[in-house]
Design a protein around this motif. Structure first.
Motif, PDB file in Angstrom:
ATOM      1  N   ASN A   1     132.697  52.528  52.796  1.00  0.00           N
ATOM      2  CA  ASN A   1     134.127  52.995  52.663  1.00  0.00           C
ATOM      3  C   ASN A   1     134.109  54.445  52.453  1.00  0.00           C
ATOM      4  O   ASN A   1     134.309  54.795  51.463  1.00  0.00           O
ATOM      5  CB  ASN A   1     134.933  52.173  52.115  1.00  0.00           C
TER       6      ASN A   1
ATOM      7  N   ARG B   1     136.099  56.293  49.678  1.00  0.00           N
ATOM      8  CA  ARG B   1     136.151  55.735  48.338  1.00  0.00           C
ATOM      9  C   ARG B   1     134.957  56.505  47.484  1.00  0.00           C
ATOM     10  O   ARG B   1     134.772  56.377  46.514  1.00  0.00           O
ATOM     11  CB  ARG B   1     135.973  54.239  48.293  1.00  0.00           C
ATOM     12  N   THR B   2     134.068  57.064  48.437  1.00  0.00           N
ATOM     13  CA  THR B   2     133.176  57.932  47.856  1.00  0.00           C
ATOM     14  C   THR B   2     133.195  59.390  47.862  1.00  0.00           C
ATOM     15  O   THR B   2     133.093  60.001  46.848  1.00  0.00           O
ATOM     16  CB  THR B   2     131.791  57.581  48.508  1.00  0.00           C
TER      17      THR B   2
ATOM     18  N   ARG C   1     148.157  52.733  45.765  1.00  0.00           N
ATOM     19  CA  ARG C   1     147.501  54.112  45.720  1.00  0.00           C
ATOM     20  C   ARG C   1     148.370  55.368  46.357  1.00  0.00           C
ATOM     21  O   ARG C   1     148.519  56.502  45.983  1.00  0.00           O
ATOM     22  CB  ARG C   1     146.278  54.296  46.167  1.00  0.00           C
TER      23      ARG C   1
ATOM     24  N   ALA D   1     144.906  54.314  54.192  1.00  0.00           N
ATOM     25  CA  ALA D   1     144.519  53.353  53.259  1.00  0.00           C
ATOM     26  C   ALA D   1     143.953  52.004  53.849  1.00  0.00           C
ATOM     27  O   ALA D   1     142.875  51.427  53.609  1.00  0.00           O
ATOM     28  CB  ALA D   1     145.783  53.187  52.314  1.00  0.00           C
TER      29      ALA D   1
ATOM     30  N   GLY E   1     141.406  57.215  48.160  1.00  0.00           N
ATOM     31  CA  GLY E   1     140.305  56.085  47.564  1.00  0.00           C
ATOM     32  C   GLY E   1     139.812  56.393  46.301  1.00  0.00           C
ATOM     33  O   GLY E   1     138.699  55.732  46.019  1.00  0.00           O
ATOM     34  N   GLU E   2     140.416  57.192  45.449  1.00  0.00           N
ATOM     35  CA  GLU E   2     139.789  57.544  44.189  1.00  0.00           C
ATOM     36  C   GLU E   2     138.153  58.004  43.971  1.00  0.00           C
ATOM     37  O   GLU E   2     137.395  57.243  43.559  1.00  0.00           O
ATOM     38  CB  GLU E   2     139.945  56.307  43.043  1.00  0.00           C
ATOM     39  N   PRO E   3     137.923  58.796  45.148  1.00  0.00           N
ATOM     40  CA  PRO E   3     136.778  59.228  45.228  1.00  0.00           C
ATOM     41  C   PRO E   3     135.986  59.961  43.850  1.00  0.00           C
ATOM     42  O   PRO E   3     136.777  60.512  43.410  1.00  0.00           O
ATOM     43  CB  PRO E   3     136.745  60.048  46.458  1.00  0.00           C
TER      44      PRO E   3
ATOM     45  N   ASN F   1     140.315  51.980  55.341  1.00  0.00           N
ATOM     46  CA  ASN F   1     139.384  52.370  54.579  1.00  0.00           C
ATOM     47  C   ASN F   1     139.523  51.108  53.406  1.00  0.00           C
ATOM     48  O   ASN F   1     138.853  51.479  52.383  1.00  0.00           O
ATOM     49  CB  ASN F   1     139.651  53.671  53.878  1.00  0.00           C
ATOM     50  N   ASP F   2     140.252  50.413  53.524  1.00  0.00           N
ATOM     51  CA  ASP F   2     140.193  49.161  52.507  1.00  0.00           C
ATOM     52  C   ASP F   2     140.756  49.721  51.192  1.00  0.00           C
ATOM     53  O   ASP F   2     140.220  49.381  49.977  1.00  0.00           O
ATOM     54  CB  ASP F   2     138.897  48.676  52.365  1.00  0.00           C
ATOM     55  N   ILE F   3     141.816  50.479  50.976  1.00  0.00           N
ATOM     56  CA  ILE F   3     142.358  50.996  49.684  1.00  0.00           C
ATOM     57  C   ILE F   3     143.555  50.403  49.482  1.00  0.00           C
ATOM     58  O   ILE F   3     144.559  50.318  50.500  1.00  0.00           O
ATOM     59  CB  ILE F   3     142.281  52.827  49.790  1.00  0.00           C
TER      60      ILE F   3
END
Ligand SMILES: Nc1ncnc2c1ncn2[C@@H]1O[C@H](COP(=O)(O)OP(=O)(O)OP(=O)(O)O)[C@@H](O)[C@H]1O
Length: 237
Positions: free
Chosen positions: A70, A73-74, A107, A98, A144-146, A101-103
């Motif tokens: 994902n 998220r990175t 968020r 979202a 994604g809070e990367p 990317n399974d977010i």
């Protein structure tokens, strides 16, 4: 966190990236600096899996972008503004990103609030100003809070208040242990923000180090930049 090693890119017979190597470390804001056409976007596009290299490697957390499960998220990114379709609202655009990317949906509201677009969340992106588009691009990058943020010319189109705001946001991200890599051809915005600099000219890295290391012996970052890049175009605009 972001590692570029011996990257080579050719377009026809032209080499636009010539063994480009550098690192963007966690907890630091790294500015990727160079005149127009120096190779900044080409490097970032390869780092983000949007283009292929002819040699070398570009790794995010030790892995090529395309192998991340994902990716958002990175590493969050912003190239060319928001990337949203004009007919979509900011909220729709973020909901779509979202989902893919399974977010978690929560968020969406959080990032809209964070970038100051909560009141314009239901306005179509086609009606956004340049600065609002930049804010939406950042919201998408943050969704994604990367751990890492990769931003191509992030202050383009922002007014002075917007520039101050983005500086604070990126500073906080790095201070919380995140990695920030941003490209720019503007001196002023970088001098007040970056911890580390990577200077590219004509597809080659001409200098890399801390702000103090790169500017030592020069009166200012602008002087260092002109000396290192041979007085490239578009500087200081
Ligand atoms: N698809 C392409 N085909 C041919 N040449 C290209 C292509 N993409 C980029 N280039 C060339 O590669 C060089 C590097 O371009 P790049 O966009 O990476 O520079 P940049 O440092 O990001 O500049 P800017 O600040 O203007 O965005 C330029 O000379 C550009 O013309």
């Amino acid at each position: 966190m972001l590692l570029v090693e011996q990257l080579v890119k050719r377009h026809g017979s032209r080499t636009v990236l010539d063994r480009v190597s550098f690192e963007a470390r966690a907890g630091r804001v790294t500015a990727f600096l160079g005149p127009n056409g120096a190779g900044k976007s080409s490097t970032l596009r390869i780092l983000l899996g949007l283009d292929c290299a002819d040699g070398g490697s570009a790794l995010v957390g030790g892995r090529p972008y395309r192998s991340l499960r994902n990716p958002l998220r990175t590493v969050g990114s912003m190239l060319d503004g928001s990337g949203a379709h004009r007919s979509r609202t900011a909220r729709n655009h973020l909901a779509w990103v979202a989902r893919s990317n399974d977010i978690p949906r929560r968020r969406i509201g959080e990032v809209l609030e964070q970038v100051g677009l909560a009141d314009a969340a239901r306005v179509r992106v086609g009606r956004y100003s340049l600065g609002m588009g930049q804010r939406l691009g950042l919201a998408t990058a943050l969704l994604g809070e990367p751990e890492a943020l990769v931003l191509d010319e992030p202050v383009n189109g922002l007014d002075p208040e917007g520039i101050r705001w983005i500086r604070g946001l990126l500073r906080r991200h790095a201070d919380a242990g995140g990695t920030v890599l941003l490209s720019s051809h503007l001196m002023g915005e970088v001098a007040g923000l970056a911890d580390d600099l990577v200077v590219i000219a004509d597809g080659r890295i001409v200098k890399a180090g801390t702000l103090a290391e790169v500017t030592v012996g020069y009166g200012s970052l602008e002087d260092a930049f002109f000396a290192l890049t041979g007085g490239g175009n578009g500087v200081g605009q």
